[in-house]
Scaffold this active site. Sequence first.
Site, PDB file in Angstrom:
ATOM      1  N   TYR A  86       0.125   0.106  10.557  1.00  0.00           N
ATOM      2  CA  TYR A  86      -0.170  -0.033   9.437  1.00  0.00           C
ATOM      3  C   TYR A  86       0.926   0.056   8.456  1.00  0.00           C
ATOM      4  O   TYR A  86       1.272  -0.788   7.735  1.00  0.00           O
ATOM      5  CB  TYR A  86      -1.368   0.420   8.796  1.00  0.00           C
ATOM      6  CG  TYR A  86      -2.028   0.306   7.661  1.00  0.00           C
ATOM      7  CD1 TYR A  86      -2.573  -0.936   7.203  1.00  0.00           C
ATOM      8  CD2 TYR A  86      -1.920   1.394   6.410  1.00  0.00           C
ATOM      9  CE1 TYR A  86      -3.059  -1.239   6.059  1.00  0.00           C
ATOM     10  CE2 TYR A  86      -2.406   1.094   5.336  1.00  0.00           C
ATOM     11  CZ  TYR A  86      -2.930  -0.249   5.062  1.00  0.00           C
ATOM     12  OH  TYR A  86      -3.444  -0.450   3.764  1.00  0.00           O
TER      13      TYR A  86
ATOM     14  N   SER B  74       0.774  -1.141  -0.062  1.00  0.00           N
ATOM     15  CA  SER B  74       0.005  -0.080   0.073  1.00  0.00           C
ATOM     16  C   SER B  74       0.855   1.199   0.021  1.00  0.00           C
ATOM     17  O   SER B  74       2.189   1.058   0.327  1.00  0.00           O
ATOM     18  CB  SER B  74      -0.837   0.166   1.445  1.00  0.00           C
ATOM     19  OG  SER B  74      -1.399   1.296   1.664  1.00  0.00           O
TER      20      SER B  74
END
Length: 327
Positions: free
Chosen positions: A185, A159
Amino acid sequence: MTTAQQPLPSGFGAASTAEEVIKGVDLTGKVAIVTGGYSGIGLETARVLRSAGADVVVPARDLRRARAALETVPGAEVEHLDLLDPASIDAFAEKFLASGRPLHILVDSAGIMATPLTRDARGYEAQFATNHLGHFQLAARLWPALVAAGGARVVSVSSRGIRFGGVDFDDLHFERRPYEPFVAYGQSKTANALFAVELDRRGRSQGVRAFAVHPGIIIDTGLAKHVPAEAVRASGAVDAQGRPVRDPARQLKTVAQGAATSVWCATDPRLAGLGGVYCENCDISPLVAPEEEAAWRAGAETPGVLPYAVDPEAAARLWEVSERLTA
């Protein structure tokens, strides 16, 4: 650092869909495993690979939900797997290996995002454990089947969240530093990218190549359920009425567009002989130069990958740490 992060160009782009990039590719006789293959971009990835003739296996923690979702993918197989449970990963891999089938495509699409602090039974931080360690263990256990394919590809869904931070080898599980959901994350997504770098280095002599993918921002997959609504609105991903904004040039994509780069990395013949690279918009991403980093971080329009997410030394270190953590 020397790098293979050079766009081809591929002929595709941010608005390309998974169906468009797989057009003309015949996967008859090929076997694919897609984690997260019963929701979001994972479901679209599984559907498109199956439509091209591949035998598709979808590991799932919630078998009932997975089977219901995969009614739209005739012939897809569903097997139990929980990425936070090492015994479950081993059992899934053992069953697959016992079938004697080679594994041509492994797409690691399952993931969680910006969750409250949670730890697994080993005490590991859940985003790192789910997004990286579970997939690391799965690939390691399935290694004989990947080698047996005589040309396999592993796709690690990363990501642009890599921008939130690298891998903190001194405190992977937030035992000393304050827990920040997006920092955790970011660490897990950087780990996904580094995983592809080192897996490719170790596997290329045996025909196993690996790619990391930034799929774009696909706001309606459920991944962002832990992100506050005001943060989602501030990102521009939804309009004033809360409806998803679609603008591929700004990485705001549909599910079909979001799955495209995973499918492209898994199947495109132009990637033969390549690997260990981070990709987006159905092409290899350029490396972000130091003088361009501030502008890159400020917006989503400019493709690129930060050097620390494809650093081969960090990738090798992460692999060794992951081996110890997963025994």
